[in-house]
Scaffold this active site. Structure first.
Site, mmCIF file in Angstrom:
data_model
loop_
_atom_site.group_PDB
_atom_site.id
_atom_site.type_symbol
_atom_site.label_atom_id
_atom_site.label_comp_id
_atom_site.label_asym_id
_atom_site.label_seq_id
_atom_site.Cartn_x
_atom_site.Cartn_y
_atom_site.Cartn_z
ATOM 1 N N ASP A 16 24.726 -39.637 -6.219
ATOM 2 C CA ASP A 16 24.620 -39.896 -7.664
ATOM 3 C C ASP A 16 24.448 -38.530 -8.330
ATOM 4 O OD1 ASP A 16 24.380 -41.413 -9.944
ATOM 5 O OD2 ASP A 16 22.273 -41.942 -9.628
ATOM 6 N N GLU A 88 32.622 -42.714 -16.138
ATOM 7 C CA GLU A 88 32.132 -43.686 -17.124
ATOM 8 C C GLU A 88 32.917 -43.656 -18.439
ATOM 9 O OE1 GLU A 88 28.039 -44.109 -16.475
ATOM 10 O OE2 GLU A 88 27.617 -44.929 -18.434
ATOM 11 N N LYS A 124 33.524 -46.847 -14.789
ATOM 12 C CA LYS A 124 32.207 -47.425 -15.095
ATOM 13 C C LYS A 124 32.172 -47.924 -16.534
ATOM 14 C CE LYS A 124 28.252 -45.504 -13.447
ATOM 15 N NZ LYS A 124 27.310 -44.364 -13.236
ATOM 16 N N THR A 148 27.894 -50.747 -14.949
ATOM 17 C CA THR A 148 26.663 -49.968 -15.001
ATOM 18 C C THR A 148 25.694 -50.556 -16.025
ATOM 19 O OG1 THR A 148 25.831 -47.709 -15.101
ATOM 20 C CG2 THR A 148 27.545 -48.273 -16.686
ATOM 21 N N PHE A 170 20.234 -51.231 -11.776
ATOM 22 C CA PHE A 170 19.353 -50.056 -11.906
ATOM 23 C C PHE A 170 17.939 -50.400 -11.447
ATOM 24 C CE2 PHE A 170 21.299 -46.914 -15.166
ATOM 25 C CZ PHE A 170 22.565 -47.108 -14.662
#
Ligand code: E4P
Length: 319
Positions: A16, A88, A124, A148, A170
């Protein structure tokens, strides 16, 4: 054996990070980026050549400069991973289904110009109703999506029904929310609501044979990662990869399809009204989704400003 090597027996480990050196060091299968990570990378003098190339390719168009920056970092990261990179879509499009689809196609077309096949990219999108709808349509045209800012069970259920490739629930931001709410410094791992959320989602997906994969994300401590050993994928920041690697020990499998099949988790089907209602019933989910969109947008705006000022100061020739 290190905890990291042991963990790899049960889950696919993903980096990440937007730090190309960190990805090169850890050689994960996949890597994930987000606007905040790429802002940090763009501010880092080590990656000035990537920033300059983005400015040059954008030929003075500020939106194009950010798109190119995301894609060029993706290309660099892909040199060090065998699998996929996640890029993203602009958080400002979180409530715009058509705009999200157009941006996803744009990012895929920029990758294509660089010779990167769409199979190596996950787009994303925020797990809003509009983002999930967009992802369902993108999947049908062969653009793979990673959902996400996923906090509530309603978001997870809707993503599975949309047939997306992957979700990123998350853990850490849920943990942050409840720590603040309870005014405590820590929540023991056995009661960690972020971990519990991923366990529930994983079991639900496997119980009902959904093809969507679950990638635990946003970790605050090693214990949270180890508590999810067996999850399909885990995306982990470099500092936590370092800790897992430096600690000898055996990870123990915590999640499995067999265990999921034994759970009593009825199937949930959500149309738009039901999705909005169920998500709204979860104060943590509504708060963290809204805040997450604001944070990614703020960082994307900072990045845009940085690119504009660098373009003005360096006058990089257009490509
Ligand atoms: C990964 O896909 C997420 O963007 C990331 O894990 C978020 O982590 P954070 O909550 O530490 O920002």
């Amino acid at each position: 054996m290190s905890q990291l090597d042991s963990l790899k027996k049960y889950s696919l480990v993903v980096a990440d990070s937007g730090d190309i050196d960190a990805v090169a060091k850890w050689k994960p299968q996949d890597a994930t980026t987000n606007p905040s990570l790429l802002l940090a990378s763009a501010e880092d003098p080590r990656w000035r050549s990537v920033v300059d190339e983005a400015i040059s390719r954008a030929s003075g168009d500020p939106d194009a400069a950010t798109d190119w920056l995301f894609v060029l970092f993706g290309r660099e990261i892909l040199k060090h991973v065998a699998g996929r990179v996640s890029t993203e879509v602009d958080a400002r499009l979180s409530f715009d289904e058509e705009g999200s689809i157009a941006k996803a196609r744009k990012l895929v077309s920029l990758y294509d110009k660089l010779g990167v096949k769409r199979e190596r990219v996950l787009i994303k999108l925020a797990s809003t109703w509009e983002g999930i709808r967009a992802a369902g349509r993108l999947e049908r045209e062969g653009i793979r999506c990673n959902m996400t800012l996923l906090f509530s069970f309603a978001q997870a259920a809707a993503c599975a029904d949309a047939g997306v490739t992957l979700i990123s629930p998350f853990v850490g931001r849920i943990y942050d929310f409840y720590k603040k709410l309870r005014n405590v410094d820590d929540i023991p791992i056995e009661e960690d609501p972020g971990v519990a959320s991923v366990v529930r989602i994983y079991n639900y997906y496997k119980k009902h044979d959904y093809r969507t994969q679950v990638m635990g994300a946003s970790f605050r401590k090693v214990e949270q990662i180890l508590a999810l050993a067996g999850c399909d994928l885990l995306t982990i920041a470099p500092d936590l990869l370092q800790k897992l690697n430096a600690t000898p020990g055996e990870a123990e499998r915590k999640l499995s399809v067999e265990e999921a099949k034994r759970q009593n988790l009825p199937r949930v089907e959500l149309d738009e009204k039901a999705f909005r209602w169920e998500h709204n019933q979860d104060p943590m989910g509504t708060d963290k989704l809204a805040e997450g969109i604001r944070r990614f947008d703020a960082d994307a705006r900072k990045l845009g400003k940085l690119m504009t000022s660098l373009a003005a100061s360096s006058a990089v020739p257009a490509k």
